[in-house]
Design an enzyme around this catalytic site. Structure first.
Site, mmCIF file in Angstrom:
data_model
loop_
_atom_site.group_PDB
_atom_site.id
_atom_site.type_symbol
_atom_site.label_atom_id
_atom_site.label_comp_id
_atom_site.label_asym_id
_atom_site.label_seq_id
_atom_site.Cartn_x
_atom_site.Cartn_y
_atom_site.Cartn_z
ATOM 1 C CG HIS A 64 5.476 4.871 4.957
ATOM 2 N ND1 HIS A 64 6.502 4.480 4.140
ATOM 3 C CD2 HIS A 64 4.341 4.636 4.267
ATOM 4 C CE1 HIS A 64 5.994 4.025 2.997
ATOM 5 N NE2 HIS A 64 4.676 4.102 3.057
ATOM 6 C CG HIS A 66 -0.617 4.710 2.457
ATOM 7 N ND1 HIS A 66 -0.208 5.175 1.236
ATOM 8 C CD2 HIS A 66 0.381 3.900 2.893
ATOM 9 C CE1 HIS A 66 0.984 4.659 0.932
ATOM 10 N NE2 HIS A 66 1.367 3.881 1.931
ATOM 11 C CG LEU A 67 -3.822 9.956 6.617
ATOM 12 C CD1 LEU A 67 -3.843 11.403 7.103
ATOM 13 C CD2 LEU A 67 -4.152 9.017 7.762
ATOM 14 N NE ARG A 68 -5.359 3.458 1.361
ATOM 15 C CZ ARG A 68 -4.226 3.025 0.841
ATOM 16 N NH1 ARG A 68 -3.479 3.821 0.075
ATOM 17 N NH2 ARG A 68 -3.798 1.806 1.082
ATOM 18 C CG ASN A 98 -0.607 5.955 -2.227
ATOM 19 O OD1 ASN A 98 -0.724 6.533 -1.150
ATOM 20 N ND2 ASN A 98 -0.518 4.640 -2.310
ATOM 21 C CG ASP A 156 4.924 4.488 -0.255
ATOM 22 O OD1 ASP A 156 5.877 3.714 -0.239
ATOM 23 O OD2 ASP A 156 3.815 4.219 0.250
ATOM 24 C CG ASP A 309 3.742 0.989 4.225
ATOM 25 O OD1 ASP A 309 2.909 1.806 3.811
ATOM 26 O OD2 ASP A 309 4.384 0.240 3.472
HETATM 27 O O1 DOR Z 1 1.472 -2.726 0.268
HETATM 28 C C1 DOR Z 1 1.516 -1.533 0.009
HETATM 29 N N1 DOR Z 1 0.408 -0.768 0.064
HETATM 30 N N2 DOR Z 1 2.676 -0.997 -0.353
HETATM 31 C C2 DOR Z 1 2.769 0.263 -0.803
HETATM 32 O O2 DOR Z 1 3.864 0.689 -1.084
HETATM 33 C C3 DOR Z 1 1.551 1.091 -0.958
HETATM 34 C C4 DOR Z 1 0.490 0.647 -0.058
HETATM 35 C C5 DOR Z 1 -0.866 1.221 -0.355
HETATM 36 O O3 DOR Z 1 -0.955 2.417 -0.632
HETATM 37 O O4 DOR Z 1 -1.838 0.491 -0.268
#
Ligand code: DOR
Length: 428
Positions: A64, A66-68, A98, A156, A309
């Site tokens: 889990h 996030h690479l943006r 996302n 997510d 995360d």
């Molecule tokens: O705090 C969070 N940031 N929760 C999430 O589920 C998404 C994430 C994000 O993409 O910044």
């Protein structure tokens, strides 16, 4: 033939049950042999990596992150994210959809994988969206995304508020052998909440988010998992009630797995006391009781996975008043040392920890290699359990700095990360 020999380390692999000082011979990017006497392992032509005094584990896998990229490259790129992963000891990561545009189709999946290939380091497994544009209205094209290489689907960052759509997602994903990863949050209960609901929020004058915002969705998704008989993975478990619901559902034999993140077992809402926006995250940091329940869930196997995360944000989104700041904190470069604290506290064995950070994630997203077995790719992590350091966000490979752990004194760190026989990080 080019060979590498990892010599003298304590090899620990929950998959094969190996725990002892043995050597690992690597040929053509794969594990050729594990043992220590006779045989090819004595080949004088081997490149020797001395791992004595260190722990050698199957490569850590973060399911889990996030690479943006595409869209918010100023926060993180596939390349910077992979570097952060390698420094954290991860050989493989799953990145959430996302991005902008959202990864809800083949071309975005292709793009991420092309970037990952160019970054040539850590393995990247994209997660596709459950719904088009993460809007929760209609399903994305799972067949197309699966063919392009996604290993799971998730909205997510957003919940799937419509239960009927979530039911269809579970049924449709099951047909393609894809895992559904659920962000459990009832947005009506979250409303304009900025932190955990309770006395601390009242004192700070911030609107609260009740535990029920998470637990009602965990309960709903368990019911849908039962209805559809499809595999379901609950992301970032933070609340006591969620742990209890998952424990009960697992006892009934559902195809249910769950993850938590280091901030949920390391911190509580106290971290928000100074209005530190680096501690603003969804779901929010909660009470001692929730933190302890998450720890207990890890200990008794209710929670299968520790995932970072990793959610990078820049100062533009974080240096704001608390209400207006973005949710999320970065974690790939602190995940392992924070998790090792659980071992030091006697809550997890080292074996359980490696299972939760490597072999369980590999099985949950159905990678075709799990653990250190001859024939598997030589993906492994060498860890110095004694290495002490102070977290300094300015030294991170991530492009972002939003960590609430800055300045923490931690012990235990990855010192080498190897992917397919290639060293992608070396700090021995
Ligand atoms: O705090 C969070 N940031 N929760 C999430 O589920 C998404 C994430 C994000 O993409 O910044």
């Amino acid at each position: 033939m080019k060979q590498t020999l990892i010599k003298g380390g304590r090899v620990l692999d929950p998959e094969t049950g190996i725990d002892g000082v043995v050597d690992i011979l690597i040929e053509r990017g794969k594990i050729a042999e594990i043992g220590n006497e006779k045989s090819k392992i004595q080949n004088p032509k081997s490149k020797i990596i001395d791992a004595s005094g260190k722990l050698v584990t199957p490569g850590l896998i973060d399911i889990h992150t996030h690479l943006r990229e595409p869209g918010h490259e100023y926060k993180e790129t596939v390349e910077s994210g992979c570097l952060a992963a390698a420094h954290g000891g991860f050989t493989a990561i799953c990145c959430m959809p996302n991005t902008e545009p959202v990864n809800d189709n083949q071309s975005v999946t292709d793009y991420i994988l092309r970037k990952a290939n160019m970054a040539a380091g850590v393995r990247v497994y994209p997660v596709g969206a459950i719904s088009r544009g993460l809007r929760g209205e209609s399903l994305a094209e799972y067949g197309e995304m699966k063919a392009a290489g996604v290993v799971a689907v998730s909205d997510d960052g957003n919940p799937v508020m419509n239960a009927q759509l979530m039911r269809r997602a579970l049924e449709y994903a099951k047909g393609f052998g894809l895992l559904v990863i659920s962000h459990c949050e009832d947005r009506n209960l979250t409303a304009n909440g900025a932190m955990n609901e309770g006395a601390t929020a009242t004192r700070l004058g911030l609107a609260g988010i009740p535990n029920a915002a998470e637990t009602v969705m965990v309960a709903r998704d368990i019911a849908l998992c039962e209805l559809t008989d499809a595999p379901l993975h609950i992301a970032h478990v933070s609340a006591e009630g969620s742990v209890r619901l998952i424990r009960d559902a697992k006892a009934r034999g559902l195809q249910l797995t769950a993850e938590t993140a280091p901030h949920y077992f390391s911190l509580t809402e106290e971290a928000v006391m100074s209005y530190d926006t680096n501690a603003k995250v969804h779901p929010p940091l909660r009470t001692d009781r929730d933190r302890d329940a998450v720890r207990q869930g890890l200990r008794d196997g209710t929670i299968d996975v520790i995932a970072s995360d990793h959610a990078p944000h820049s100062s533009v989104e974080k240096d704001l008043e608390f209400d207006a700041a973005a949710n999320g904190l970065i974690g790939m470069e602190t995940s392992l040392p924070l998790s090792l604290k659980l071992v030091e506290m006697g809550l997890l064995s080292l074996n359980d920890l490696v299972a939760k950070m490597s072999t369980n994630p590999a099985r949950i997203v159905k990678l075709d290699y799990v653990g250190l077995k001859p024939g598997n790719p030589a993906d492994l992590t060498i860890i110095d359990l004694e290495k002490k350091f102070t977290v300094d966000a300015n030294t991170f490979c991530s492009k972002s700095r939003n960590t609430p752990f800055n300045g923490w004194e931690l012990k235990g760190k990855a010192v080498m990360t190897m992917v397919g026989g290639k060293i992608v990080f070396d700090d021995r």
